[in-house]
Motif scaffolding. Structure first.
Motif, mmCIF file in Angstrom:
data_model
loop_
_atom_site.group_PDB
_atom_site.id
_atom_site.type_symbol
_atom_site.label_atom_id
_atom_site.label_comp_id
_atom_site.label_asym_id
_atom_site.label_seq_id
_atom_site.Cartn_x
_atom_site.Cartn_y
_atom_site.Cartn_z
ATOM 1 N N MET A 119 0.858 -1.266 -0.017
ATOM 2 C CA MET A 119 -0.026 -0.025 -0.142
ATOM 3 C C MET A 119 0.744 1.328 0.134
ATOM 4 O O MET A 119 1.784 1.378 1.020
ATOM 5 N N THR A 120 0.471 2.237 -0.814
ATOM 6 C CA THR A 120 1.245 3.423 -0.965
ATOM 7 C C THR A 120 0.956 4.308 0.093
ATOM 8 O O THR A 120 -0.344 4.366 0.359
ATOM 9 N N HIS A 121 1.737 5.298 0.513
ATOM 10 C CA HIS A 121 1.421 6.428 1.397
ATOM 11 C C HIS A 121 1.016 7.411 0.493
ATOM 12 O O HIS A 121 2.047 8.071 0.000
ATOM 13 N N ARG A 122 -0.026 8.146 0.756
ATOM 14 C CA ARG A 122 -0.432 9.195 -0.056
ATOM 15 C C ARG A 122 -0.261 10.465 0.998
ATOM 16 O O ARG A 122 -0.762 10.466 2.151
ATOM 17 N N HIS A 123 0.179 11.539 0.154
ATOM 18 C CA HIS A 123 0.647 12.659 0.968
ATOM 19 C C HIS A 123 -0.864 13.384 1.178
ATOM 20 O O HIS A 123 -1.350 13.634 0.145
ATOM 21 N N ARG A 124 -1.166 13.967 2.456
ATOM 22 C CA ARG A 124 -2.312 14.629 2.510
ATOM 23 C C ARG A 124 -1.999 16.222 2.647
ATOM 24 O O ARG A 124 -1.107 16.769 2.980
ATOM 25 N N SER A 125 -3.195 16.832 1.897
ATOM 26 C CA SER A 125 -2.866 18.359 1.959
ATOM 27 C C SER A 125 -3.134 19.067 3.181
ATOM 28 O O SER A 125 -3.663 18.309 4.115
ATOM 29 N N THR A 126 -2.885 20.148 3.191
ATOM 30 C CA THR A 126 -3.077 21.062 4.165
ATOM 31 C C THR A 126 -4.600 21.169 4.594
ATOM 32 O O THR A 126 -5.107 21.321 5.580
ATOM 33 N N GLY A 127 -5.549 21.499 3.402
ATOM 34 C CA GLY A 127 -6.853 21.341 3.506
ATOM 35 C C GLY A 127 -7.489 20.352 4.360
ATOM 36 O O GLY A 127 -8.399 20.388 4.762
ATOM 37 N N GLU A 128 -6.743 19.024 3.961
ATOM 38 C CA GLU A 128 -7.575 17.707 4.427
ATOM 39 C C GLU A 128 -7.152 17.730 5.861
ATOM 40 O O GLU A 128 -8.153 17.592 6.642
ATOM 41 N N MET A 129 -6.085 18.125 6.143
ATOM 42 C CA MET A 129 -5.787 18.301 7.808
ATOM 43 C C MET A 129 -6.556 19.274 8.536
ATOM 44 O O MET A 129 -7.099 18.860 9.695
ATOM 45 N N ILE A 130 -6.785 20.448 7.733
ATOM 46 C CA ILE A 130 -7.545 21.322 8.543
ATOM 47 C C ILE A 130 -8.959 20.864 8.636
ATOM 48 O O ILE A 130 -9.581 21.001 9.512
ATOM 49 N N SER A 131 -9.425 20.299 7.591
ATOM 50 C CA SER A 131 -10.972 19.684 7.944
ATOM 51 C C SER A 131 -11.062 18.759 8.727
ATOM 52 O O SER A 131 -12.089 18.713 9.324
ATOM 53 N N THR A 132 -10.054 17.743 8.805
ATOM 54 C CA THR A 132 -10.319 16.898 9.903
ATOM 55 C C THR A 132 -10.207 17.396 11.167
ATOM 56 O O THR A 132 -10.975 16.935 12.154
ATOM 57 N N LEU A 133 -9.359 18.397 11.524
ATOM 58 C CA LEU A 133 -9.249 19.118 12.705
ATOM 59 C C LEU A 133 -10.850 19.612 13.083
ATOM 60 O O LEU A 133 -11.205 19.911 14.340
ATOM 61 N N CYS A 134 -11.352 20.246 12.090
ATOM 62 C CA CYS A 134 -12.625 20.857 12.298
ATOM 63 C C CYS A 134 -13.658 19.900 12.660
ATOM 64 O O CYS A 134 -14.482 20.167 13.642
ATOM 65 N N PHE A 135 -13.727 18.842 11.948
ATOM 66 C CA PHE A 135 -14.567 17.639 12.420
ATOM 67 C C PHE A 135 -14.396 17.404 13.692
ATOM 68 O O PHE A 135 -15.274 16.758 14.359
ATOM 69 N N ILE A 136 -13.055 16.951 14.102
ATOM 70 C CA ILE A 136 -12.792 16.886 15.379
ATOM 71 C C ILE A 136 -13.495 17.764 16.499
ATOM 72 O O ILE A 136 -13.929 17.586 17.467
ATOM 73 N N GLY A 137 -13.221 19.116 16.197
ATOM 74 C CA GLY A 137 -13.615 20.140 17.194
ATOM 75 C C GLY A 137 -14.982 20.500 17.264
ATOM 76 O O GLY A 137 -15.473 20.217 18.340
ATOM 77 N N VAL A 138 -15.616 20.043 16.115
ATOM 78 C CA VAL A 138 -17.024 20.098 16.055
ATOM 79 C C VAL A 138 -17.739 18.870 16.934
ATOM 80 O O VAL A 138 -18.825 19.078 17.620
ATOM 81 N N GLY A 139 -17.215 17.861 16.525
ATOM 82 C CA GLY A 139 -17.823 16.811 17.243
ATOM 83 C C GLY A 139 -17.461 16.866 18.664
ATOM 84 O O GLY A 139 -18.663 16.438 19.521
ATOM 85 N N PHE A 140 -16.520 17.121 19.203
ATOM 86 C CA PHE A 140 -16.572 17.342 20.786
ATOM 87 C C PHE A 140 -17.041 18.296 21.170
ATOM 88 O O PHE A 140 -17.745 18.386 22.482
ATOM 89 N N TRP A 141 -17.369 19.420 20.543
ATOM 90 C CA TRP A 141 -18.199 20.677 20.871
ATOM 91 C C TRP A 141 -19.784 20.147 20.931
ATOM 92 O O TRP A 141 -20.264 20.401 21.946
ATOM 93 N N CYS A 142 -20.051 19.267 20.031
ATOM 94 C CA CYS A 142 -21.411 18.526 20.201
ATOM 95 C C CYS A 142 -21.612 17.709 21.247
ATOM 96 O O CYS A 142 -22.687 17.749 22.034
#
Length: 62
Positions: A1-24
């Motif tokens: 399996m190849t390791h795919r480089h994640r963009s900055t936008g994908e990392m930011i959206s992941t952090l936003c999902f985590i933040g909203v999940g914990f806020w909820c």
């Protein structure tokens, strides 16, 4: 399996999902019953969204 480089936008959206999940989840603890059930559902969906890459990888293997 190849390791795919994640963009900055994908990392930011992941952090936003985590933040909203914990806020909820935090808001659901103080909310009345019908509202808290909906907030817990939204928290689950947001936290699942933060794990979207892991979930996709798990489904690719099967």
């Amino acid at each position: 399996m190849t390791h795919r480089h994640r963009s900055t936008g994908e990392m930011i959206s992941t952090l936003c999902f985590i933040g909203v999940g914990f806020w909820c989840l935090g808001t659901a603890l103080d909310a009345p019953q019908p509202k808290s059930a909906l907030l817990i559902l939204c928290a689950f969906a947001s936290l699942a969204g933060s794990a979207r890459h892991l979930i996709a990888r798990a489904f690719e293997r099967t």
